[in-house]
Write a protein that holds these residues in place. Structure first.
Motif, PDB file in Angstrom:
ATOM      1  N   GLY A 137      31.783  35.700  24.984  1.00 28.22           N
ATOM      2  CA  GLY A 137      30.912  36.237  26.024  1.00 28.22           C
ATOM      3  C   GLY A 137      31.685  36.837  27.182  1.00 28.22           C
ATOM      4  O   GLY A 137      31.333  37.909  27.702  1.00 28.22           O
ATOM      5  N   LEU A 138      32.752  36.176  27.606  1.00 26.34           N
ATOM      6  CA  LEU A 138      33.585  36.706  28.687  1.00 26.34           C
ATOM      7  C   LEU A 138      34.222  38.028  28.277  1.00 26.34           C
ATOM      8  O   LEU A 138      34.233  38.996  29.045  1.00 26.34           O
ATOM      9  N   TRP A 139      34.757  38.073  27.079  1.00 27.51           N
ATOM     10  CA  TRP A 139      35.423  39.301  26.632  1.00 27.51           C
ATOM     11  C   TRP A 139      34.452  40.469  26.486  1.00 27.51           C
ATOM     12  O   TRP A 139      34.802  41.617  26.761  1.00 27.51           O
ATOM     13  N   GLU A 140      33.247  40.184  26.048  1.00 22.61           N
ATOM     14  CA  GLU A 140      32.298  41.254  25.737  1.00 22.61           C
ATOM     15  C   GLU A 140      31.431  41.661  26.923  1.00 22.61           C
ATOM     16  O   GLU A 140      30.663  42.621  26.826  1.00 22.61           O
ATOM     17  N   THR A 141      31.543  40.966  28.042  1.00 22.64           N
ATOM     18  CA  THR A 141      30.794  41.352  29.244  1.00 22.64           C
ATOM     19  C   THR A 141      31.309  42.693  29.757  1.00 22.64           C
ATOM     20  O   THR A 141      32.518  42.864  29.935  1.00 22.64           O
ATOM     21  N   PRO A 142      30.439  43.657  29.999  1.00 24.50           N
ATOM     22  CA  PRO A 142      30.903  44.972  30.472  1.00 24.50           C
ATOM     23  C   PRO A 142      31.663  44.860  31.795  1.00 24.50           C
ATOM     24  O   PRO A 142      31.348  44.006  32.640  1.00 24.50           O
ATOM     25  N   VAL A 143      32.655  45.695  31.951  1.00 20.53           N
ATOM     26  CA  VAL A 143      33.425  45.726  33.196  1.00 20.53           C
ATOM     27  C   VAL A 143      32.479  46.033  34.355  1.00 20.53           C
ATOM     28  O   VAL A 143      31.621  46.916  34.275  1.00 20.53           O
TER      29      VAL A 143
END
Length: 308
Positions: A137-143
């Motif tokens: 989830g952290l990695w895939e959260t949009p910038v």
């Protein structure tokens, strides 16, 4: 069929030893260098030089290799908080130029937790499920967006979800094991690869089937999962060389032929073909004698070219 080198440094290996194996693996054309994530030797024997940390090791190797992929079979969820783990792996991914893969498991070796003062919770699998949700989830959260998670064991609020890994949307995630229900369900939800460690072709076929069933239940495409096996390697040009390599790791040739990838290059190619017929496309060669780089050269020169 990809061949990857898989090491067990807790049995006795310094960083310099691991570096020599990783560089040899890269030069010889192996697809990846993986290591276990343990802090205590298993079984009898000299525990020196002591443990090396998996992600510190991979960070070093990220800067000292150029092509080979790097990862863990498996990082123990008990060792690291999920937010910290997401940062660590993303950083090593950047340090490697996008060559990292995360194998994540629940953790099982209670003695190493006791030896180094690491909590060993009863609800390990529940924690693993939350860790997988948080790390991905952290990695895939949009910038520019924040990430929240409210679980039983972990809570995150207004996380900037940084840093991002180089690989997009994220580094490959590996899950593995022999479980019938929960592990396949987690793999179907979170994993890019499912690994069956140290299992026969019959057991591997059954476990792969459970994962495929779980994928179908979640309406996930059947071809979106990589299936792999981990097997101890003991290859020799003749029986004497096989026996010498087996003795060096405290095993018997007949037992290794039954339970691992052992024997002549022709024997090993034939057995790998049986795993390939089940849908396995990647073999992790558990290399236990890390001083025997000629072993890696033999496999690279006489097994690898026959696998296509």
């Amino acid at each position: 069929m990809d061949l990857r080198v898989f090491t067990e440094p807790q049995q006795g290996a310094s960083y310099d030893t691991l570096l020599s194996v990783a560089r040899a693996a890269e030069e010889l054309g192996y697809d990846a260098f993986f290591r276990s994530d343990h802090y205590l030797r298993m079984g009898d024997g000299d525990p020196s030089p002591g443990p090396t940390d998996a992600w510190i090791t991979l960070a070093g190797l990220a800067r000292e290799t150029k092509r080979i992929r790097l990862g863990t079979l498996m990082t123990a969820a008990t060792f690291r908080l999920p937010g910290v783990l997401a940062i660590q792996v993303a950083q090593v991914d950047a340090m490697s130029g996008g060559r990292v893969e995360l194998g994540l498991g629940a953790g099982w070796f209670e003695e190493e937790h006791t030896a180094y003062g690491i909590p060993f919770p009863k609800e390990k699998f529940d924690r693993l499920e939350e860790q997988l949700a948080i790390v991905t989830g952290l990695w895939e959260t949009p910038v520019g967006k924040t990430y929240d998670f409210a679980g039983t064991h972990y809570t995150l609020k207004d996380s900037p979800a940084l840093p991002k890994p180089v690989q997009s949307p994220r580094p490959p995630v590996l899950i593995g094991g022999h479980g019938r229900k929960r592990t396949p369900a987690l793999a179907a939800r979170y994993a890019d690869e499912f690994n069956v460690p140290f299992a026969s072709t019959a057991d591997s076929e059954r476990i792969f089937g459970w994962v495929r069933e779980a994928m179908a239940a979640q309406e996930r495409p059947a071809d979106s999962m990589v299936f792999s096996n981990a097997l101890v390697a003991c290859v020799g040009r003749d029986d004497a060389e096989v026996a010498r390599r087996a003795a060096a790791i405290g095993r018997e040739p007949a037992e290794l032929r039954e339970n691992g990838l052992a024997g002549s290059p022709a024997e090993v190619v034939e057995k790998i073909g049986r795993y390939a017929a089940l849908g396995s496309t990647r073999i992790y060669l558990q290399v236990l004698d890390l001083s025997d780089l000629d072993h890696l050269e033999l496999i690279a020169s006489e097994v690898m070219p026959q696998l296509g």
